[in-house]
Motif scaffolding. Structure first.
Motif, PDB file in Angstrom:
ATOM      1  N   ALA A  22       0.746  -0.693  -0.053  1.00  0.00           N
ATOM      2  CA  ALA A  22      -0.023  -0.695  -0.125  1.00  0.00           C
ATOM      3  C   ALA A  22       0.908   1.657   0.273  1.00  0.00           C
ATOM      4  O   ALA A  22       0.481   2.224  -0.798  1.00  0.00           O
ATOM      5  N   THR A  23       1.856   1.037   0.729  1.00  0.00           N
ATOM      6  CA  THR A  23       2.572   2.496   0.685  1.00  0.00           C
ATOM      7  C   THR A  23       3.677   2.564  -0.367  1.00  0.00           C
ATOM      8  O   THR A  23       3.395   4.237  -1.055  1.00  0.00           O
ATOM      9  N   THR A  24       3.883   1.638  -1.264  1.00  0.00           N
ATOM     10  CA  THR A  24       4.676   1.859  -2.795  1.00  0.00           C
ATOM     11  C   THR A  24       3.445   1.873  -3.516  1.00  0.00           C
ATOM     12  O   THR A  24       3.565   2.952  -4.401  1.00  0.00           O
ATOM     13  N   ARG A  25       1.925   1.931  -3.737  1.00  0.00           N
ATOM     14  CA  ARG A  25       1.396   1.988  -4.332  1.00  0.00           C
ATOM     15  C   ARG A  25       0.930   3.652  -4.425  1.00  0.00           C
ATOM     16  O   ARG A  25       0.347   4.416  -5.435  1.00  0.00           O
ATOM     17  N   ALA A  26       1.124   4.168  -2.502  1.00  0.00           N
ATOM     18  CA  ALA A  26       0.117   5.201  -2.565  1.00  0.00           C
ATOM     19  C   ALA A  26       2.159   6.498  -3.003  1.00  0.00           C
ATOM     20  O   ALA A  26       1.438   7.863  -3.832  1.00  0.00           O
ATOM     21  N   ALA A  27       2.662   6.473  -2.877  1.00  0.00           N
ATOM     22  CA  ALA A  27       3.641   6.900  -3.517  1.00  0.00           C
ATOM     23  C   ALA A  27       4.119   6.821  -4.983  1.00  0.00           C
ATOM     24  O   ALA A  27       4.098   7.479  -5.828  1.00  0.00           O
ATOM     25  N   LEU A  28       3.709   5.421  -5.703  1.00  0.00           N
ATOM     26  CA  LEU A  28       3.426   6.100  -7.435  1.00  0.00           C
ATOM     27  C   LEU A  28       2.041   6.609  -7.404  1.00  0.00           C
ATOM     28  O   LEU A  28       2.185   7.515  -8.794  1.00  0.00           O
ATOM     29  N   ALA A  29       1.572   6.733  -6.769  1.00  0.00           N
ATOM     30  CA  ALA A  29       0.480   7.681  -7.864  1.00  0.00           C
ATOM     31  C   ALA A  29       0.617   8.581  -6.752  1.00  0.00           C
ATOM     32  O   ALA A  29       0.362   9.728  -7.660  1.00  0.00           O
ATOM     33  N   GLU A  30       1.144   9.203  -6.093  1.00  0.00           N
ATOM     34  CA  GLU A  30       1.323  10.894  -6.086  1.00  0.00           C
ATOM     35  C   GLU A  30       2.679  11.392  -7.361  1.00  0.00           C
ATOM     36  O   GLU A  30       2.499  12.391  -7.589  1.00  0.00           O
ATOM     37  N   GLY A  36       5.542  14.872  -6.976  1.00  0.00           N
ATOM     38  CA  GLY A  36       6.369  14.564  -6.036  1.00  0.00           C
ATOM     39  C   GLY A  36       7.177  15.388  -5.765  1.00  0.00           C
ATOM     40  O   GLY A  36       7.243  16.524  -6.432  1.00  0.00           O
ATOM     41  N   GLU A  37       7.989  15.819  -4.986  1.00  0.00           N
ATOM     42  CA  GLU A  37       9.149  16.999  -4.789  1.00  0.00           C
ATOM     43  C   GLU A  37      10.302  16.627  -5.723  1.00  0.00           C
ATOM     44  O   GLU A  37      10.840  15.423  -5.492  1.00  0.00           O
ATOM     45  N   ARG A  38      10.528  17.805  -6.304  1.00  0.00           N
ATOM     46  CA  ARG A  38      11.488  18.086  -7.311  1.00  0.00           C
ATOM     47  C   ARG A  38      12.382  18.862  -6.611  1.00  0.00           C
ATOM     48  O   ARG A  38      12.324  19.274  -5.975  1.00  0.00           O
ATOM     49  N   PHE A  39      13.744  18.554  -6.775  1.00  0.00           N
ATOM     50  CA  PHE A  39      15.189  18.871  -6.408  1.00  0.00           C
ATOM     51  C   PHE A  39      16.001  19.097  -7.296  1.00  0.00           C
ATOM     52  O   PHE A  39      16.036  18.781  -8.846  1.00  0.00           O
TER      53      PHE A  39
END
Length: 53
Positions: A22-30, A36-39
């Motif tokens: 679930a954590t990985t799926r949420a990160a992928l959806a984000e 997602g944050e860019r640097f």
């Protein structure tokens, strides 16, 4: 026999069938939603990773 055939033979069925949690799926959806944050560079990324939140 090709090298990749040998490598695949050593990967068991349980490993092949792993699905993202679930954590990985949420990160992928984000990321797909472009939230997602860019640097600007690696130093900025590392500073963010090492920051005390």
């Amino acid at each position: 026999m090709a090298a990749d055939t040998v490598v695949r033979a050593y990967i068991d069925a349980a490993t092949k069938d792993l699905a993202p949690n679930a954590t990985t799926r949420a990160a992928l959806a984000e990321l797909e939603a472009e939230k997602g944050e860019r640097f600007v560079d690696v130093d900025a990324l590392m500073a963010d990773l090492n920051a005390d939140d």
